[in-house]
Design an enzyme around this catalytic site. Structure first.
Site, PDB file in Angstrom:
ATOM      1  N   ASP A 184       0.645  -1.262   0.083  1.00  0.00           N
ATOM      2  CA  ASP A 184      -0.097   0.014  -0.046  1.00  0.00           C
ATOM      3  C   ASP A 184       0.713   1.468   0.023  1.00  0.00           C
ATOM      4  OD1 ASP A 184      -2.924   1.244   0.828  1.00  0.00           O
ATOM      5  OD2 ASP A 184      -1.244   2.372   1.700  1.00  0.00           O
ATOM      6  N   ALA A 215      -5.104   2.252  -0.271  1.00  0.00           N
ATOM      7  CA  ALA A 215      -5.094   1.557  -1.589  1.00  0.00           C
ATOM      8  C   ALA A 215      -5.584  -0.042  -1.378  1.00  0.00           C
ATOM      9  CB  ALA A 215      -3.624   1.617  -2.074  1.00  0.00           C
ATOM     10  N   ASP A 216      -4.970  -0.484  -0.106  1.00  0.00           N
ATOM     11  CA  ASP A 216      -5.593  -1.777   0.161  1.00  0.00           C
ATOM     12  C   ASP A 216      -7.081  -1.741   0.586  1.00  0.00           C
ATOM     13  OD1 ASP A 216      -3.531  -3.759   0.263  1.00  0.00           O
ATOM     14  OD2 ASP A 216      -2.651  -2.836   2.000  1.00  0.00           O
ATOM     15  N   LEU A 217      -7.725  -0.842   1.224  1.00  0.00           N
ATOM     16  CA  LEU A 217      -8.895  -0.763   1.555  1.00  0.00           C
ATOM     17  C   LEU A 217     -10.086  -0.740   0.240  1.00  0.00           C
ATOM     18  CD1 LEU A 217      -8.471   1.236   4.879  1.00  0.00           C
ATOM     19  CD2 LEU A 217      -8.997  -1.238   4.583  1.00  0.00           C
ATOM     20  N   GLY A 220     -10.002  -3.548  -1.754  1.00  0.00           N
ATOM     21  CA  GLY A 220     -10.855  -4.737  -1.134  1.00  0.00           C
ATOM     22  C   GLY A 220     -12.389  -4.404  -1.308  1.00  0.00           C
TER      23      GLY A 220
END
Length: 452
Positions: A184, A215-217, A220
């Protein structure tokens, strides 16, 4: 034909070793309801989750919230990396830290934990068997890794043609960066977010990452949307598909209006600190500290004027209605052009009153504004509590474990609120027995080999 099965009968049916079509019917029935006694949006959907850390688990946590049966596959002995990402860790009755990290607890509610060593042929065979009973498969291994284990899309879709297979990587399955490890932090930089986040350079600022792994969230959440769309397609056509989800793609998409601004104008936006690139005034302002505040204290609030009418209301509240009538400031486009002249005037005005004074007057006038809360203030906020954004679980280590709840609120099919699986491999026996029909002897043989 319609089947009506009472929950008690259903439980009995699930644990009887029926054969042939009766067994298939029992398995399907078992998937229609889980243990919360209400219907959920994704009842009947089973997800095999080989992801770990954040982007993939955030996706599957959302699917689990919506009622999907998420089987989280973890490495024997260690499990998801985030199980050890602390402190903070939960503390036992003696006040000693346990191995239960808060990070893991915040991303894995409503799932079942199964241990399986996919490096062993028997582990790969076990995953193949589970895939036959699953609708979704999600993984976030490096590009090409799953093929080494016979768990790539081509291999698994041959077993289950309806399978929705979601790969989450840093840079995607194609392109010159596809083999890079994508985290991220790096993606926030590569994807441009850090170039527009932070204080202005002329005020001593520099690039700044966002405080949570956005970016990860976002990846997801985009993955969740893609999976739901692919499930709809599979339902209509009987065809599964491969979803190629990349953090960098998501980060570029997240540039939103700033990305569009650049592509339309050709002008590279810079950091604007707490100000908005396209709206004025839409930023943080320092305000007068309360009389009882310690010497040297500073206080701030957010003023988020979104249109010309709100600006006129703000000027009235501030006692300067003439500013809203000034042709340089009457329209937002002009306020943006004359930002350097207008903002210093507003800064001086905002310093004349305290945060409490401003918030009361602005809220009464329907001018968007807000306090800047720390997390203690967030979770103590009466509105956050009224919206039930804190849920309490009966955890075996901490009887009153408070964690953030799902923000999804549905009137007919409420989200689930089950505890993240506290024990690594807690549900291995249940899943192998109920989904695959494995006997105790078969499970024991796999345990003796270290497969589960």
């Amino acid at each position: 034909m319609h089947w009506v099965i009472m929950r008690g009968s259903l439980a009995a049916l699930c644990h009887v070793g029926l054969g042939g079509s009766a067994s298939t019917m029992a398995t399907s029935a078992c998937r229609l309801f889980r243990d919360n006694g209400v219907m959920n949006s994704l009842d009947g959907i089973r997800v095999l989750d080989l992801s770990r850390v954040l982007a993939g688990p955030w996706c599957t946590q959302t699917l689990a919230d919506l009622g999907a049966d998420v089987i989280k596959i973890e490495r024997p002995g260690n499990g998801d990396d985030t199980r050890s990402w602390g402190p903070p860790f939960l503390k036992d009755a003696q006040g000693q830290e346990t191995a239960e990290a808060a990070y893991y607890l915040g991303t894995n509610r409503n799932k079942r934990s199964v241990t399986c060593d996919i490096a062993q042929p028997e582990g790969q065979a076990l995953i193949h068997e589970l895939v036959r009973h699953c609708d979704v498969f999600i993984e976030n291994f490096k590009v090409g890794d799953m093929a080494r284990y016979g768990l790539d899309y081509a291999s698994l879709s041959a077993i289950n043609p309806k399978l929705v297979y979601c790969s989450v990587t840093g840079f995607g399955q194609t392109g010159p960066y596809r083999e890079r490890a994508g985290y991220d932090y790096a993606v926030q930089g590569i994807g441009g977010l850090m170039s527009v986040t932070g204080e202005r350079d002329d005020l001593g600022g520099g690039p700044q990452k966002v405080g949570v792994a956005v970016a990860d969230l976002f990846t997801g959440m985009y993955s969740t949307v893609a999976i739901l769309a692919a499930l709809r397609h599979a339902e209509r056509t009987g065809e599964g598909q491969h979803l190629d989800m990349a953090l960098l793609d998501t980060q570029v998409a997240m540039l939103a209006n700033l990305g569009a601004n650049y592509l339309v104008s050709g002008k590279v936006p810079g950091r604007a600190g707490n100000a908005h690139q396209n709206i004025v005034p839409y930023q943080v302002f320092e305000v007068k500290a309360p009389a009882d505040a310690p010497a040297g204290s500073r206080d701030h609030l957010i003023l988020a004027v979104g249109n010309d009418g709100q600006f006129a209301k703000f000027c009235t509240v501030a006692g300067v209605p003439e500013i809203a009538k000034d042709p340089r400031y009457a329209l937002n486009a002009d306020r943006v052009r004359h930002r350097a002249e207008l903002v210093p005037q507003l800064e001086a005005i905002m310093m004349t009153r305290t945060k409490a004074d401003w918030l009361g007057a602005l809220e009464a006038a329907k001018v968007p504004c807000g306090a800047i809360n720390n997390l203690a203030e967030v979770f103590a906020d009466e509105h956050v509590q009224a919206r039930q954004m804190i849920h309490t679980w009966q955890h075996p280590i901490e009887p009153d474990l408070k964690l953030v709840a799902s923000p999804i609120k549905m009137s007919r099919t409420p989200v689930r609120q089950d505890l993240p699986p506290p024990l690594l491999g807690q549900h291995t026996g249940d899943v192998l027995r109920d989904v695959l029909g494995y006997s105790a002897e078969q499970q024991s043989a796999l345990r003796n080999k270290g497969v589960i």
